[in-house]
Design a protein around this motif. Structure first.
Motif, PDB file in Angstrom:
ATOM      1  N   ILE A   1       1.357   1.364   4.627  1.00 37.79           N
ATOM      2  CA  ILE A   1       0.492   2.367   5.456  1.00 37.79           C
ATOM      3  C   ILE A   1       0.492   3.638   4.482  1.00 37.79           C
ATOM      4  O   ILE A   1      -0.651   4.111   4.466  1.00 37.79           O
ATOM      5  CB  ILE A   1       1.301   2.816   6.629  1.00 37.79           C
ATOM      6  CG1 ILE A   1       0.985   1.647   7.624  1.00 37.79           C
ATOM      7  CG2 ILE A   1       0.503   3.890   7.386  1.00 37.79           C
ATOM      8  CD1 ILE A   1       1.889   1.630   9.050  1.00 37.79           C
ATOM      9  N   THR A   2       1.309   4.017   3.943  1.00 34.42           N
ATOM     10  CA  THR A   2       1.499   5.036   2.937  1.00 34.42           C
ATOM     11  C   THR A   2       0.601   4.969   1.830  1.00 34.42           C
ATOM     12  O   THR A   2      -0.306   5.727   1.391  1.00 34.42           O
ATOM     13  CB  THR A   2       2.846   5.459   2.280  1.00 34.42           C
ATOM     14  OG1 THR A   2       3.875   5.535   3.463  1.00 34.42           O
ATOM     15  CG2 THR A   2       2.976   6.599   1.509  1.00 34.42           C
ATOM     16  N   TYR A   3       0.490   3.422   1.269  1.00 31.00           N
ATOM     17  CA  TYR A   3      -0.442   3.270   0.232  1.00 31.00           C
ATOM     18  C   TYR A   3      -1.795   3.439   0.631  1.00 31.00           C
ATOM     19  O   TYR A   3      -2.644   3.712  -0.021  1.00 31.00           O
ATOM     20  CB  TYR A   3      -0.288   1.874  -0.279  1.00 31.00           C
ATOM     21  CG  TYR A   3      -0.954   1.133  -1.046  1.00 31.00           C
ATOM     22  CD1 TYR A   3      -1.268   1.697  -2.391  1.00 31.00           C
ATOM     23  CD2 TYR A   3      -1.653  -0.006  -0.783  1.00 31.00           C
ATOM     24  CE1 TYR A   3      -2.340   1.029  -3.254  1.00 31.00           C
ATOM     25  CE2 TYR A   3      -2.714  -0.713  -1.330  1.00 31.00           C
ATOM     26  CZ  TYR A   3      -2.940   0.151  -2.550  1.00 31.00           C
ATOM     27  OH  TYR A   3      -3.981  -0.893  -3.563  1.00 31.00           O
ATOM     28  N   GLN A   4      -2.304   2.769   1.763  1.00 26.95           N
ATOM     29  CA  GLN A   4      -3.637   2.721   2.311  1.00 26.95           C
ATOM     30  C   GLN A   4      -4.152   4.067   2.621  1.00 26.95           C
ATOM     31  O   GLN A   4      -5.104   4.357   2.601  1.00 26.95           O
ATOM     32  CB  GLN A   4      -3.590   1.441   3.270  1.00 26.95           C
ATOM     33  CG  GLN A   4      -3.536   0.144   2.689  1.00 26.95           C
ATOM     34  CD  GLN A   4      -2.671  -0.561   3.753  1.00 26.95           C
ATOM     35  OE1 GLN A   4      -2.330  -0.216   4.884  1.00 26.95           O
ATOM     36  NE2 GLN A   4      -2.484  -1.820   3.284  1.00 26.95           N
ATOM     37  N   THR A   5      -3.232   4.739   3.214  1.00 26.08           N
ATOM     38  CA  THR A   5      -3.540   6.399   3.610  1.00 26.08           C
ATOM     39  C   THR A   5      -3.859   7.216   2.385  1.00 26.08           C
ATOM     40  O   THR A   5      -4.863   7.946   2.140  1.00 26.08           O
ATOM     41  CB  THR A   5      -2.383   7.060   4.468  1.00 26.08           C
ATOM     42  OG1 THR A   5      -2.245   6.240   5.551  1.00 26.08           O
ATOM     43  CG2 THR A   5      -3.033   8.274   4.997  1.00 26.08           C
ATOM     44  N   SER A   6      -2.816   6.841   1.202  1.00 25.39           N
ATOM     45  CA  SER A   6      -3.006   7.699   0.078  1.00 25.39           C
ATOM     46  C   SER A   6      -4.229   7.375  -0.700  1.00 25.39           C
ATOM     47  O   SER A   6      -4.946   8.354  -1.147  1.00 25.39           O
ATOM     48  CB  SER A   6      -1.728   7.361  -0.670  1.00 25.39           C
ATOM     49  OG  SER A   6      -0.497   7.713  -0.161  1.00 25.39           O
TER      50      SER A   6
END
Length: 335
Positions: A196-201
């Protein structure tokens, strides 16, 4: 102060609140609808049912720390993630030393911190994955299936009446699922958080850098804004490191997680509203100001622009997969 704020509210303020509110509720609904099915997706993955490499709910734990490039040792991905985190941490430390902690009123700092969190999680998970890889290399699916079928065929009785085809296939399928659980575990909380952090970033970096270089620098130069090398590095290296990681990693990029990107931006806007309600008078981005009838148009444009920003990064991921599929045999390309 709350009463004074309520008296000063205009119709366009309420429209802006409504735009953010609808975006917030709609994003939460999409997250609930899709992430709520993660259990069934995990079961489908354990049965070997990945379709075209697209993962909707969960992913194999090995995909968090292995590379999509054939023959690339996971230690390289670990090294790149660690150096990316270290470089970004140094840049943000220098930025805070120059401007103090009030610099976090900018969306850029929020996004920069989120990218750092991703690389920190990626470093830790890659380190753990490399330890597993070195001490206990994972078996390939073909080897596991061959071993299971040979073991079951040898242990099955030779009586044709007792060995019906239907029962044999069912036993092999159940036993295969059970043993495969021992070889590869479905990711848990930290795995989801990393994804989720990767895709949000990804979406936030595209939005931040485009707005900075295409809107703020050429059109919104103001007295307290002065472009320097540190500022330029912070609005470019975040994308460079994330794109480098994307070129090497094996993470999925499902469409519905654009909602996390929207929730991230909604959180920042609500933060701005709260500090302004508490007496903060200066807006870091003029297009977030509420005291103008044009505010609803700006807010609507900001809500819509999240989709092409996330979609653009999704195209980058798909382009990478298409290149690998074209130049490497499917048996070697990890999808």
């Amino acid at each position: 102060m709350i009463n004074n704020m309520a008296i000063e509210l205009e119709w366009y303020d309420l429209v802006c609140f409504g735009i953010v509110g609808v975006t917030l509720v709609g994003s939460l609904w999409v997250v609930w609808m899709h992430e709520g099915s993660s259990k069934s997706e995990d079961e489908r993955l354990l049965a070997g049912g990945e379709e075209n490499g697209t993962v909707i709910g969960g992913v194999r734990s090995t995909k968090l720390w292995s590379s999509c490039w054939p023959g690339m040792h996971p230690l390289w991905l670990l090294l790149i993630r660690f150096l990316s985190f270290l470089t970004l941490a140094v840049l943000q430390t220098l930025d805070v030393c120059d401007y103090d902690v009030t610099i976090f009123v900018y969306y850029t700092e929020w996004t920069f911190t989120l990218v750092m969190i991703y690389f920190a999680l990626g470093t830790i998970i890659s380190a753990h994955g490399c330890w597993q890889y070195i001490n206990k290399p994972p078996l390939q699916n073909e080897e596991v299936d061959l071993f299971l079928r040979r073991d079951l065929e040898e242990s099955m009785p030779t009586n044709p009446i007792a060995c019906k085809d239907k029962e044999t296939k069912a036993s092999i399928s159940l036993y295969s699922q059970y043993v495969e659980e021992e070889f590869k575990q479905i990711v848990g909380f930290w795995g989801y958080l990393m994804q989720i952090t990767y895709q949000t970033s990804a979406g936030a970096v595209i939005l931040t850098d485009i707005v900075f270089w295409c809107v703020i620098v050429p059109f919104l130069s103001i007295s307290h804004f002065k472009l320097n090398m540190l500022m330029g590095a912070m609005h470019s290296l975040n994308a460079v490191f994330l794109l480098l990681d994307t070129a090497l990693n094996n993470l999925p990029f499902p469409w519905f997680r654009v909602t996390y990107f929207m929730l991230w931006s909604c959180g920042y806007i609500i933060f701005q509203w709260i500090i302004h309600a508490c007496g903060f008078t200066w807006w870091p981005y003029p297009f977030l100001e509420l005291d103008t009838p044009w505010a609803p148009i700006w807010y609507l444009c900001l809500a819509v622009v999240h989709i092409p920003c996330y979609g653009f990064y999704s195209l980058i991921v798909k382009a990478k997969n298409m290149i690998l599929i074209r130049f490497f045999p499917p048996a070697l390309f990890r999808t």
